[in-house]
Design a protein around this motif. Structure first.
Motif, PDB file in Angstrom:
ATOM      1  N   MET A  77     -48.923   6.576 -57.669  1.00 24.92           N
ATOM      2  CA  MET A  77     -49.256   5.211 -57.358  1.00 24.92           C
ATOM      3  C   MET A  77     -48.225   4.667 -56.376  1.00 24.92           C
ATOM      4  SD  MET A  77     -49.459   1.903 -59.847  1.00 24.92           S
ATOM      5  CE  MET A  77     -47.756   2.074 -60.286  1.00 24.92           C
ATOM      6  N   LYS A  78     -48.732   3.896 -55.423  1.00 24.45           N
ATOM      7  CA  LYS A  78     -47.862   3.344 -54.393  1.00 24.45           C
ATOM      8  C   LYS A  78     -48.249   1.885 -54.147  1.00 24.45           C
ATOM      9  CE  LYS A  78     -47.041   4.056 -49.509  1.00 24.45           C
ATOM     10  NZ  LYS A  78     -47.358   4.879 -48.362  1.00 24.45           N
ATOM     11  N   ILE A  79     -47.250   1.020 -54.001  1.00 21.54           N
ATOM     12  CA  ILE A  79     -47.510  -0.362 -53.625  1.00 21.54           C
ATOM     13  C   ILE A  79     -47.729  -0.378 -52.122  1.00 21.54           C
ATOM     14  CG2 ILE A  79     -46.522  -2.670 -53.410  1.00 21.54           C
ATOM     15  CD1 ILE A  79     -45.117  -2.190 -56.080  1.00 21.54           C
ATOM     16  N   THR A  80     -48.898  -0.837 -51.699  1.00 22.51           N
ATOM     17  CA  THR A  80     -49.231  -0.810 -50.279  1.00 22.51           C
ATOM     18  C   THR A  80     -49.168  -2.183 -49.629  1.00 22.51           C
ATOM     19  OG1 THR A  80     -51.574  -0.827 -50.909  1.00 22.51           O
ATOM     20  CG2 THR A  80     -50.597   1.302 -50.368  1.00 22.51           C
ATOM     21  N   SER A  81     -49.095  -3.246 -50.431  1.00 21.72           N
ATOM     22  CA  SER A  81     -48.999  -4.592 -49.870  1.00 21.72           C
ATOM     23  C   SER A  81     -48.464  -5.548 -50.922  1.00 21.72           C
ATOM     24  CB  SER A  81     -50.381  -5.059 -49.397  1.00 21.72           C
ATOM     25  OG  SER A  81     -50.332  -6.390 -48.946  1.00 21.72           O
ATOM     26  N   VAL A  82     -47.629  -6.481 -50.478  1.00 22.99           N
ATOM     27  CA  VAL A  82     -47.123  -7.537 -51.358  1.00 22.99           C
ATOM     28  C   VAL A  82     -47.188  -8.849 -50.592  1.00 22.99           C
ATOM     29  CG1 VAL A  82     -45.145  -8.429 -52.661  1.00 22.99           C
ATOM     30  CG2 VAL A  82     -45.528  -5.971 -52.534  1.00 22.99           C
ATOM     31  N   LYS A  83     -47.761  -9.857 -51.212  1.00 20.53           N
ATOM     32  CA  LYS A  83     -47.775 -11.199 -50.639  1.00 20.53           C
ATOM     33  C   LYS A  83     -47.089 -12.126 -51.626  1.00 20.53           C
ATOM     34  CE  LYS A  83     -51.932 -10.588 -47.950  1.00 20.53           C
ATOM     35  NZ  LYS A  83     -53.332 -10.934 -47.773  1.00 20.53           N
ATOM     36  N   VAL A  84     -46.199 -12.961 -51.102  1.00 20.82           N
ATOM     37  CA  VAL A  84     -45.461 -13.898 -51.943  1.00 20.82           C
ATOM     38  C   VAL A  84     -45.673 -15.309 -51.414  1.00 20.82           C
ATOM     39  CG1 VAL A  84     -43.140 -14.696 -52.555  1.00 20.82           C
ATOM     40  CG2 VAL A  84     -43.694 -12.279 -52.696  1.00 20.82           C
ATOM     41  N   ARG A  85     -45.901 -16.217 -52.344  1.00 21.04           N
ATOM     42  CA  ARG A  85     -45.980 -17.635 -52.001  1.00 21.04           C
ATOM     43  C   ARG A  85     -44.857 -18.338 -52.751  1.00 21.04           C
ATOM     44  NH1 ARG A  85     -48.926 -22.031 -54.394  1.00 21.04           N
ATOM     45  NH2 ARG A  85     -49.874 -20.510 -55.791  1.00 21.04           N
ATOM     46  N   LYS A  86     -43.839 -18.781 -52.003  1.00 19.76           N
ATOM     47  CA  LYS A  86     -42.743 -19.510 -52.612  1.00 19.76           C
ATOM     48  C   LYS A  86     -43.219 -20.908 -52.958  1.00 19.76           C
ATOM     49  CE  LYS A  86     -38.668 -17.432 -50.515  1.00 19.76           C
ATOM     50  NZ  LYS A  86     -37.471 -17.704 -49.695  1.00 19.76           N
ATOM     51  N   ILE A  87     -42.694 -21.437 -54.051  1.00 20.91           N
ATOM     52  CA  ILE A  87     -42.997 -22.815 -54.411  1.00 20.91           C
ATOM     53  C   ILE A  87     -41.711 -23.520 -54.806  1.00 20.91           C
ATOM     54  CG2 ILE A  87     -45.341 -22.297 -55.186  1.00 20.91           C
ATOM     55  CD1 ILE A  87     -44.258 -22.739 -58.070  1.00 20.91           C
TER      56      ILE A  87
END
Length: 95
Positions: free
Chosen positions: A1-11
């Motif tokens: 398994m591989k992480i292919t994308s990460v999106k972060v929304r700071k608040i």
């Protein structure tokens, strides 16, 4: 398994320890959303998506089983968090 994308929304929400939310894509075919990034006494940590049970307790919907997998999620999410520029100061509902 591989992480292919990460999106972060700071608040930024007054009186809240939540610093953002992350979505992680695994192998370009499976996504885990609503991973909370929380400021704790010893720094940032992640809380996996959860739901409230009838008895009032919370139960993770999805979570890493091994420490190696949890470390991979933390590393990728924290890297994306550090590189995220904008902070959303709009009210966010907490679960």
């Amino acid at each position: 398994m591989k992480i292919t994308s990460v999106k972060v929304r700071k608040i930024q929400k007054e009186n809240s320890r939540i610093r953002g939310f992350a979505s992680v894509v695994l192998d370009d075919c499976f996504v885990v959303t609503n991973i909370r990034i929380i400021e704790g006494e010893r720094g940032l940590f992640i809380a996996m998506p959860s739901r409230k049970k009838a008895d009032g307790e919370f139960e993770d919907i999805a979570h890493p089983i091994t420490q190696e997998c949890r470390s991979m999620f933390e590393r990728e999410i924290f890297d994306a968090y550090e590189n995220a520029e904008e902070v959303n100061s709009e009210p966010v509902e907490e679960e």
